[in-house]
Design a protein around this motif. Structure first.
Motif, PDB file in Angstrom:
ATOM      1  N   ALA A  56       0.960  -1.215  -0.060  1.00 47.53           N
ATOM      2  CA  ALA A  56      -0.067   0.096   0.019  1.00 47.53           C
ATOM      3  C   ALA A  56       0.896   1.189   0.154  1.00 47.53           C
ATOM      4  N   LEU A  57       0.476   2.178  -0.722  1.00 49.90           N
ATOM      5  CA  LEU A  57       1.251   3.511  -0.753  1.00 49.90           C
ATOM      6  C   LEU A  57       0.275   4.510  -0.293  1.00 49.90           C
ATOM      7  N   LEU A  58       0.796   5.481   0.682  1.00 51.46           N
ATOM      8  CA  LEU A  58       0.008   6.440   1.185  1.00 51.46           C
ATOM      9  C   LEU A  58       0.599   7.848   0.969  1.00 51.46           C
ATOM     10  N   ASP A  59      -0.320   8.849   0.576  1.00 52.02           N
ATOM     11  CA  ASP A  59       0.426  10.083   0.449  1.00 52.02           C
ATOM     12  C   ASP A  59       0.396  10.762   1.815  1.00 52.02           C
ATOM     13  N   ARG A  60       0.757  12.147   1.695  1.00 55.06           N
ATOM     14  CA  ARG A  60       0.929  13.110   3.042  1.00 55.06           C
ATOM     15  C   ARG A  60      -0.410  12.934   3.663  1.00 55.06           C
TER      16      ARG A  60
END
Length: 412
Positions: A56-60
């Motif tokens: 999973a990739l999360l932004d700010r």
């Protein structure tokens, strides 16, 4: 954001995800400190985590939500359908992984990691991994070969290789392979002490070139002391010592129990508070703690304490006992000194490096030296509860500000 900053920073948060719902360890605290600090900077930030199903990739924004949950400011949400379908995950992990998916901007199956990162991130990102987790060939290949990332990895210690007898069954070989992957792929290795740097280079050098290493002492945050209910049988006007950390063989709780057994035969000994959760390969110590639990003191086992409660115990103690066989850094002595508590610790090189002349040292093989110093510190506490603390209260902690200033000067 300066002209030398990378276009994007990526922090691996796999360890914090896996540790959701559990009492934080020293490495957990370091990853949390990086999360806090990177969120305060204006360089674009993403988080990468390995879940039971993929990545999973999360932004700010997602990272801010994740941080709030890790810090306990927001409760973890309910499990989603994917988590509920997993029989291997406990409730804490089902909730944490479900929330991570809800907070993510993109998810993928393991074999599609490279494609996801190339679509979502620019080339030349700076990747930080400070949690000894997710350092796989798949992740490092995707970052180095596809994104041309600059990879910075923190190695906290090489204890699994130097003291395999204290490790969980089956953990030594995976650690050795991880260290070799770091050697082949890292641009920079972050070391918490000069001793760790020496150990890392000693293990890596026989296999080839060693990446650049930087010694960056870890910052220490001291929680506000918080009162707590003491166990039945505890006497507040009697001196007590604290042991802090997971109850596992390397921490050498057995030595302290031997000393308290002996002292209890002849005199009324000071009290001993063993603060930490039970670990592994330590059944004989667990049995002895169970025996002490039925006696109503002077040895007490305290589990699940928060940082504020630990701070209060240290602040009022006759001292911290730290008889470890090996350490990579050793946060408890630093915390104790900052709170004005004397420290009696093992005669380890890393302890001398970090504590200097601000601690009393004893060889772990010299039980009588430990007992003599414990008696001396207890006597000081009884004579004047503040006298033994006055010099220690001036100890200056390593700061996270200094740590991160140095990190970012390394063009990360």
């Amino acid at each position: 954001m300066s002209v030398t900053d990378p276009p994007v920073r990526v922090l691996d948060i796999t360890r914090l995800l896996r540790r959701a719902g559990r009492v934080a360890t020293g490495i957990d605290r370091v990853e949390a400190a990086y999360l806090d600090h990177l969120l305060q900077d204006d360089v674009p930030l993403y988080g990468l985590a390995r879940t039971s199903l993929g990545y999973a990739l999360l932004d700010r924004q997602g990272m801010e939500g994740f941080r709030a949950r890790v810090a306990g400011e927001i409760p973890w949400g309910p499990p989603d359908m994917l988590s509920q379908a997993s029989r291997r995950l406990g409730l804490d992990q089902k909730q944490a992984q479900a929330d991570l998916r809800r907070l993510s901007v993109k998810r993928c199956l393991p074999q599609r990691l490279g494609r996801m990162l190339m679509r979502q991130l620019p080339a030349g990102v700076a990747y930080f991994n400070v949690g000894h987790s997710n350092l796989t060939d798949r992740v490092l290949h995707a970052l180095k070969r596809l994104l041309k990332a600059r990879v910075a990895v923190m190695i906290h210690d090489t204890i699994p290789l130097d003291f395999p007898q204290y490790q969980r069954l089956g953990s030594v070989d995976p650690f050795e392979r991880m260290l070799e992957r770091v050697r082949r792929n890292a641009d920079l290795i972050l070391c918490n002490s000069h001793q760790t740097q020496v150990d890392v280079e000693r293990h890596m050098a026989p296999n080839g070139a060693v990446p650049d290493c930087a010694v960056l002492p870890l910052g220490v945050d001291i929680a506000a002391p918080k009162s707590m209910q003491m166990p039945e049988g505890f006497e507040k006007n009697r001196p007590y010592f604290v042991m802090l950390g997971t109850i596992e063989p390397r921490k050498n709780h057995a030595l302290m129990l031997d000393i308290w057994d002996e002292m209890s035969e002849d005199v009324q000994p000071p009290q001993l508070l063993i603060c930490g959760n039970r670990g592994w390969n330590n059944e004989s110590v667990f049995a002895r703690l169970d025996d002490w639990a039925g006696r109503g003191g002077p040895v007490f086992e305290l589990q699940g304490l928060n940082d504020g409660q630990v701070a209060r115990l240290l602040q009022r103690s006759a001292g911290l006992l730290f008889p470890s066989h090996a350490e990579g850094y050793g946060l408890p002595p630093l915390e104790a000194l900052a709170l004005g508590a004397p420290v009696l610790c093992a005669d380890l090189p890393v302890c001398h490096e970090l504590l200097g002349e601000n601690a009393v040292y004893a060889d772990v093989n010299d039980r009588y030296a430990w007992q003599r110093n414990i008696t001396m510190l207890a006597t000081c506490w009884q004579a004047d509860k503040r006298a033994s603390h006055s010099q220690m209260a001036r100890f200056v902690l390593p700061s996270w500000e200094a740590h991160f200033n140095k990190v970012f000067k390394l063009a990360l």
